[in-house]
Design a protein around this motif. Structure first.
Motif, PDB file in Angstrom:
ATOM      1  N   GLU A   1      84.541  17.129  -7.770  1.00 50.19           N
ATOM      2  CA  GLU A   1      85.057  16.979  -6.408  1.00 50.19           C
ATOM      3  C   GLU A   1      86.179  17.977  -6.147  1.00 50.19           C
ATOM      4  O   GLU A   1      87.000  18.265  -7.025  1.00 50.19           O
ATOM      5  CB  GLU A   1      85.569  15.555  -6.192  1.00 50.19           C
ATOM      6  CG  GLU A   1      84.469  14.515  -6.208  1.00 50.19           C
ATOM      7  CD  GLU A   1      84.992  13.149  -5.821  1.00 50.19           C
ATOM      8  OE1 GLU A   1      86.176  13.045  -5.457  1.00 50.19           O
ATOM      9  OE2 GLU A   1      84.203  12.180  -5.884  1.00 50.19           O
ATOM     10  N   ARG A   2      86.183  18.494  -4.927  1.00 51.26           N
ATOM     11  CA  ARG A   2      87.203  19.454  -4.517  1.00 51.26           C
ATOM     12  C   ARG A   2      87.744  19.014  -3.160  1.00 51.26           C
ATOM     13  O   ARG A   2      86.963  18.680  -2.265  1.00 51.26           O
ATOM     14  CB  ARG A   2      86.605  20.858  -4.437  1.00 51.26           C
ATOM     15  CG  ARG A   2      87.613  21.937  -4.129  1.00 51.26           C
ATOM     16  CD  ARG A   2      86.942  23.284  -3.995  1.00 51.26           C
ATOM     17  NE  ARG A   2      86.357  23.746  -5.248  1.00 51.26           N
ATOM     18  CZ  ARG A   2      85.709  24.904  -5.384  1.00 51.26           C
ATOM     19  NH1 ARG A   2      85.556  25.694  -4.321  1.00 51.26           N
ATOM     20  NH2 ARG A   2      85.190  25.255  -6.538  1.00 51.26           N
ATOM     21  N   LYS A   3      89.049  18.965  -3.022  1.00 58.29           N
ATOM     22  CA  LYS A   3      89.672  18.446  -1.823  1.00 58.29           C
ATOM     23  C   LYS A   3      89.210  19.187  -0.592  1.00 58.29           C
ATOM     24  O   LYS A   3      88.866  18.557   0.434  1.00 58.29           O
ATOM     25  CB  LYS A   3      91.191  18.540  -1.958  1.00 58.29           C
ATOM     26  CG  LYS A   3      91.932  17.974  -0.765  1.00 58.29           C
ATOM     27  CD  LYS A   3      93.424  18.028  -0.966  1.00 58.29           C
ATOM     28  CE  LYS A   3      94.163  17.457   0.248  1.00 58.29           C
ATOM     29  NZ  LYS A   3      95.622  17.518   0.084  1.00 58.29           N
ATOM     30  N   GLU A   4      89.174  20.492  -0.644  1.00 57.96           N
ATOM     31  CA  GLU A   4      88.764  21.275   0.517  1.00 57.96           C
ATOM     32  C   GLU A   4      87.249  21.396   0.624  1.00 57.96           C
ATOM     33  O   GLU A   4      86.731  21.996   1.573  1.00 57.96           O
ATOM     34  CB  GLU A   4      89.379  22.678   0.472  1.00 57.96           C
ATOM     35  CG  GLU A   4      88.902  23.549  -0.694  1.00 57.96           C
ATOM     36  CD  GLU A   4      89.665  23.283  -1.984  1.00 57.96           C
ATOM     37  OE1 GLU A   4      89.536  24.091  -2.920  1.00 57.96           O
ATOM     38  OE2 GLU A   4      90.411  22.262  -2.038  1.00 57.96           O
ATOM     39  N   GLY A   5      86.547  20.817  -0.337  1.00 59.27           N
ATOM     40  CA  GLY A   5      85.091  20.856  -0.319  1.00 59.27           C
ATOM     41  C   GLY A   5      84.559  22.210  -0.748  1.00 59.27           C
ATOM     42  O   GLY A   5      85.320  23.115  -1.150  1.00 59.27           O
ATOM     43  N   TYR A   6      83.231  22.344  -0.692  1.00 60.80           N
ATOM     44  CA  TYR A   6      82.577  23.588  -1.077  1.00 60.80           C
ATOM     45  C   TYR A   6      81.987  24.255   0.154  1.00 60.80           C
ATOM     46  O   TYR A   6      81.566  23.589   1.102  1.00 60.80           O
ATOM     47  CB  TYR A   6      81.452  23.317  -2.079  1.00 60.80           C
ATOM     48  CG  TYR A   6      81.949  22.859  -3.432  1.00 60.80           C
ATOM     49  CD1 TYR A   6      82.326  23.772  -4.411  1.00 60.80           C
ATOM     50  CD2 TYR A   6      82.045  21.499  -3.724  1.00 60.80           C
ATOM     51  CE1 TYR A   6      82.772  23.345  -5.652  1.00 60.80           C
ATOM     52  CE2 TYR A   6      82.500  21.060  -4.952  1.00 60.80           C
ATOM     53  CZ  TYR A   6      82.866  21.990  -5.918  1.00 60.80           C
ATOM     54  OH  TYR A   6      83.320  21.559  -7.145  1.00 60.80           O
ATOM     55  N   PRO A   7      81.927  25.571   0.148  1.00 60.76           N
ATOM     56  CA  PRO A   7      81.349  26.278   1.299  1.00 60.76           C
ATOM     57  C   PRO A   7      79.822  26.284   1.273  1.00 60.76           C
ATOM     58  O   PRO A   7      79.193  27.152   1.869  1.00 60.76           O
ATOM     59  CB  PRO A   7      81.907  27.690   1.142  1.00 60.76           C
ATOM     60  CG  PRO A   7      82.094  27.853  -0.323  1.00 60.76           C
ATOM     61  CD  PRO A   7      82.515  26.504  -0.836  1.00 60.76           C
ATOM     62  N   PHE A   8      79.240  25.375   0.554  1.00 64.51           N
ATOM     63  CA  PHE A   8      77.790  25.302   0.463  1.00 64.51           C
ATOM     64  C   PHE A   8      77.403  23.840   0.198  1.00 64.51           C
ATOM     65  O   PHE A   8      78.229  23.019  -0.217  1.00 64.51           O
ATOM     66  CB  PHE A   8      77.246  26.211  -0.645  1.00 64.51           C
ATOM     67  CG  PHE A   8      77.854  25.948  -1.985  1.00 64.51           C
ATOM     68  CD1 PHE A   8      77.415  24.884  -2.792  1.00 64.51           C
ATOM     69  CD2 PHE A   8      78.891  26.739  -2.471  1.00 64.51           C
ATOM     70  CE1 PHE A   8      77.988  24.636  -4.025  1.00 64.51           C
ATOM     71  CE2 PHE A   8      79.464  26.481  -3.701  1.00 64.51           C
ATOM     72  CZ  PHE A   8      79.018  25.430  -4.472  1.00 64.51           C
ATOM     73  N   ALA A   9      76.142  23.530   0.449  1.00 61.08           N
ATOM     74  CA  ALA A   9      75.558  22.231   0.081  1.00 61.08           C
ATOM     75  C   ALA A   9      74.270  22.519  -0.659  1.00 61.08           C
ATOM     76  O   ALA A   9      73.527  23.451  -0.310  1.00 61.08           O
ATOM     77  CB  ALA A   9      75.272  21.383   1.327  1.00 61.08           C
ATOM     78  N   ILE A  10      73.974  21.716  -1.678  1.00 62.51           N
ATOM     79  CA  ILE A  10      72.777  21.949  -2.485  1.00 62.51           C
ATOM     80  C   ILE A  10      72.206  20.611  -2.928  1.00 62.51           C
ATOM     81  O   ILE A  10      72.952  19.701  -3.301  1.00 62.51           O
ATOM     82  CB  ILE A  10      73.096  22.853  -3.700  1.00 62.51           C
ATOM     83  CG1 ILE A  10      71.808  23.254  -4.415  1.00 62.51           C
ATOM     84  CG2 ILE A  10      74.103  22.201  -4.640  1.00 62.51           C
ATOM     85  CD1 ILE A  10      72.002  24.402  -5.386  1.00 62.51           C
ATOM     86  N   ARG A  11      70.911  20.476  -2.804  1.00 62.50           N
ATOM     87  CA  ARG A  11      70.209  19.264  -3.206  1.00 62.50           C
ATOM     88  C   ARG A  11      68.872  19.657  -3.846  1.00 62.50           C
ATOM     89  O   ARG A  11      68.236  20.623  -3.421  1.00 62.50           O
ATOM     90  CB  ARG A  11      69.928  18.347  -2.009  1.00 62.50           C
ATOM     91  CG  ARG A  11      71.140  17.716  -1.392  1.00 62.50           C
ATOM     92  CD  ARG A  11      71.777  16.691  -2.327  1.00 62.50           C
ATOM     93  NE  ARG A  11      72.888  16.013  -1.699  1.00 62.50           N
ATOM     94  CZ  ARG A  11      74.142  16.453  -1.698  1.00 62.50           C
ATOM     95  NH1 ARG A  11      74.426  17.614  -2.298  1.00 62.50           N
ATOM     96  NH2 ARG A  11      75.100  15.770  -1.105  1.00 62.50           N
ATOM     97  N   GLY A  12      68.481  18.877  -4.860  1.00 67.15           N
ATOM     98  CA  GLY A  12      67.220  19.136  -5.544  1.00 67.15           C
ATOM     99  C   GLY A  12      66.360  17.886  -5.638  1.00 67.15           C
ATOM    100  O   GLY A  12      66.835  16.764  -5.477  1.00 67.15           O
TER     101      GLY A  12
END
Length: 676
Positions: free
Chosen positions: A312-323
């Motif tokens: 987890e990252r407070k500022e979130g990630y600049p991407f989303a990924i699902r498999g």
């Protein structure tokens, strides 16, 4: 074993008896009906001839005179003698002439009339001239026809005094068609009825006797040639006892050269095939047990190779990924993985080892670990793939790995990838159509040690998506023989609900579309789906997808706050912009369907002092600020117009766009313009 309550022999006996009874009853009914019809036809013709003969001798005017005057003359006596001769020569019971009126008839002539002492019929007749009587039974039913002078068919009924009588009749008419009288003849049917009863009794008895003899002989033949052999086969089958008494069928001797003998021979052949099949089943059970163990082990290894959630990252990630992984009915060695190379770079893997077995599963695990090790070593993508290829080639020269490896820079949106024998991925540019990326495929890892890999570079922007998949999805074929990936995969992805859906729902939609397209679901091999979306915003312009409900409103507020903060807009300017956006979103939701999606775009061009907000969706081709019914909606529309420098609405038939331009404070005043 529970004793049978109703054996095959009993069923056959019942069926034969039922058939015999039905045939006997049918023959008796048909013969009786034929006899009765011919007998009745004979007597009907006899009666018709008699009444027609008498009617030919009568004149309507004479009948009128006798009816009105009740006086006899020579002609009357002549006709009376003629009637007596007809009765005597034709054997009829009665012959008479009547005139219908009221609810009965008046007798004009009667064969029963006898002359009295003075020689006339009035003093000695039974139904003398002028005698009136009411009509009963079948005569009363035909009274209307008699009064109209119509032809009436023979009437058969039982008289209390004379028994069964058939009455034939014919009218004597005036020239104008009115009735002058009816000639009627009564024929005794007592002997006929008795003869019919005797015929029915004798015929029924004869047919019943023949039926009993026929059924007995037939049952004897059936028992000897069918029931007894079936009983022997049944006893042999019951004595087989699961294979312990195999001699029972060999003792069955059927001499007839028919289907029963063929059945007995087939039973013997079946026993031999059962023995062979039992042996094959035992061997198959052992193989299935080994295969089940291998499949469980392979599934456990596949699960262990799935990626773990990113920290987890407070500022979130600049991407989303699902498999998503689909395990077919056979062992499949496919996998997907993603992990961080550093704080801002993401590595993705989609791979598969051809074939199915424990060696392939173990090789898959080693290959995945090798690639991750080389990628984490810090080498560039091409050098890391080359090193992994050489290492896997040294491990096993027989197996290879089809894999696509990519690296995403979260800050710049730069995506580089190498396709080593894997399926071509699809790219969607910010809610646009999915297209094949056209990544040049190289040889699979571990197949050839002298391969030089080169990367393909793509620049991603906010909202861009990439779908990776393995060959199992490509191999799905429809009823027309065409593969799913030829065109149907891209069509299903380009549906609006698929492009606007979350990644998990999009992957599930692709999987469901593949099952529907497949000729048989059982033929689908295992495959992997991996979807990645780049979400880093651009300060100048960004967008997000919304649902037309409270959830979508909350997401819109969150999106606008982030975009305004990225452009150093806070305080009152942010609050007014959020209120303006909320009012516009509410009006748009009233026009949009509940299951549709809206796209919000926020642009803040540098140096222009404006904030531009667009809401796109299906509004029925009408501006959400017009044709408003309630006062709250009208106030919201007035608020938007008063606080914006420009309000626009555009529609191209497929997409409606509502745009508002807000002048930021401290940047001058522009003339307000409303164009719808």
């Amino acid at each position: 074993m529970k004793k049978m309550r109703f054996t095959l022999g009993k069923k056959i006996v019942v069926m034969i008896l039922a058939m015999s009874v039905i045939l006997c009853a049918t023959a008796l009914f048909v013969s009786y009906q034929t006899y009765q019809r011919r007998t009745m036809a004979f007597y009907e013709q006899l009666g018709h001839n008699v009444v027609a003969t008498l009617a030919s001798q009568l004149e309507a005017e004479d009948l009128d005179r006798y009816y009105e005057t009740l006086e006899m003359d020579d002609r009357y006596y002549e006709i009376q003698r003629f009637i007596a001769d007809l009765v005597e020569s034709n054997g009829v019971q009665y012959l008479y002439v009547v005139r219908p009126h009221g609810i009965g008839v008046t007798f004009l002539f009667d064969s029963d009339m006898e002359a009295g002492e003075n020689g006339d019929y009035l003093s000695g007749g039974y139904c003398a001239l002028g005698t009136y009587t009411d009509l009963l039974g079948g005569f009363a039913d035909n009274l209307d026809k008699l009064l109209d002078g119509q032809e009436v068919g023979p009437i058969v009924q039982k008289d209390p005094s004379y028994g069964w009588l058939m009455t034939s009749m014919t009218p004597v008419l005036h020239e104008d068609g009115s009735v002058a009288g009816y000639v009627m003849a009564d024929i005794s049917m007592n002997e006929v009825v008795q003869e019919q009863q005797h015929f029915l009794l004798y015929s029924g008895g004869l047919l019943a006797a023949l039926t009993v003899v026929f059924a007995g002989v037939y049952l004897l033949v059936i028992r000897r040639s069918f029931i007894r052999p079936v009983q022997e086969l049944t006893a042999a089958a019951q004595g087989y006892e699961g294979g312990e008494n195999k001699r029972a069928f060999n003792q069955v001797k059927i001499k007839s050269n028919d289907e029963l003998r063929t059945l007995a021979d087939a039973f013997r052949m079946m026993l031999a095939e059962i023995e062979l099949n039992n042996q094959e089943q035992q061997e198959l059970a052992l193989r299935e047990q080994r295969l089940e163990s291998e499949l469980q082990l392979a599934n456990q290894l596949n699960i262990s190779m799935l990626p773990r959630e990113l920290p987890e990252r407070k500022e979130g990630y600049p991407f989303a990924i699902r498999g998503q992984i689909y395990q077919g009915h056979e062992l499949s060695c496919c996998f997907y993985d993603y992990f961080l190379l550093d704080q801002d770079r993401l590595c993705v893997l989609v791979g598969e080892v051809p074939g199915g077995g424990i060696p392939q599963v173990l090789y898959t695990a080693m290959a995945q670990a090798t690639i991750k090790s080389q990628m984490r070593s810090g080498l560039p993508l091409a050098e890391a793939m080359t090193a992994a290829n050489q290492q896997l080639y040294e491990m096993s020269g027989e197996l290879s790995l089809n894999v696509l490896v990519g690296v995403l820079d979260g800050i710049t949106g730069h995506f580089s990838c190498i396709n080593a024998g894997q399926s071509d991925p699809l790219l969607m540019r910010s809610q646009d159509q999915y297209q094949w990326m056209g990544v040049l495929p190289y040889a699979p890892l571990g197949q050839n040690e002298n391969v030089v890999y080169q990367t393909m570079e793509v620049e991603l922007r906010q909202g861009d998506r990439i779908l990776f998949h393995t060959a199992g999805l490509d191999s799905i074929t429809g009823r027309d023989g065409r593969p799913f990936a030829a065109e149907q995969l891209r069509l299903s992805l380009n549906e609006s609900r698929s492009r606007q859906a979350e990644l998990e729902r999009q992957l599930q939609g692709v999987s469901d579309a593949g099952k529907v397209y497949a000729r048989r679901v059982e033929d689908i091999n295992g495959y992997v789906l991996l979807a990645m979306e780049y979400r880093r915003r651009d300060r100048a312009q960004a967008h997000c997808v919304l649902t037309p409900d409270a959830r979508g409103s909350a997401r819109l507020m969150e999106f606008l706050r982030g975009q305004l903060e990225a452009n150093q807009l806070q305080g009152g300017q942010m609050a007014r912009m959020l209120v303006l956006a909320d009012e516009l979103f509410t009006l748009c939701c009233r026009r949009a369907d509940s299951d549709s999606r809206l796209m919000a775009e926020c642009a803040i061009p540098q140096g222009e002092g404006q904030a531009i907000l667009r809401l796109k969706g299906g509004f029925g081709g009408h501006s959400p600020l017009e044709e408003l019914q309630d006062e709250a909606s009208k106030h919201a529309a007035e608020f938007i117009v008063q606080n914006c420098s420009r309000v626009l609405f555009e529609s191209d038939g497929t997409m409606d766009t509502a745009t508002v331009v807000k002048q930021l404070e401290g940047t001058g005043t522009l003339e307000r313009e409303k164009r719808v």
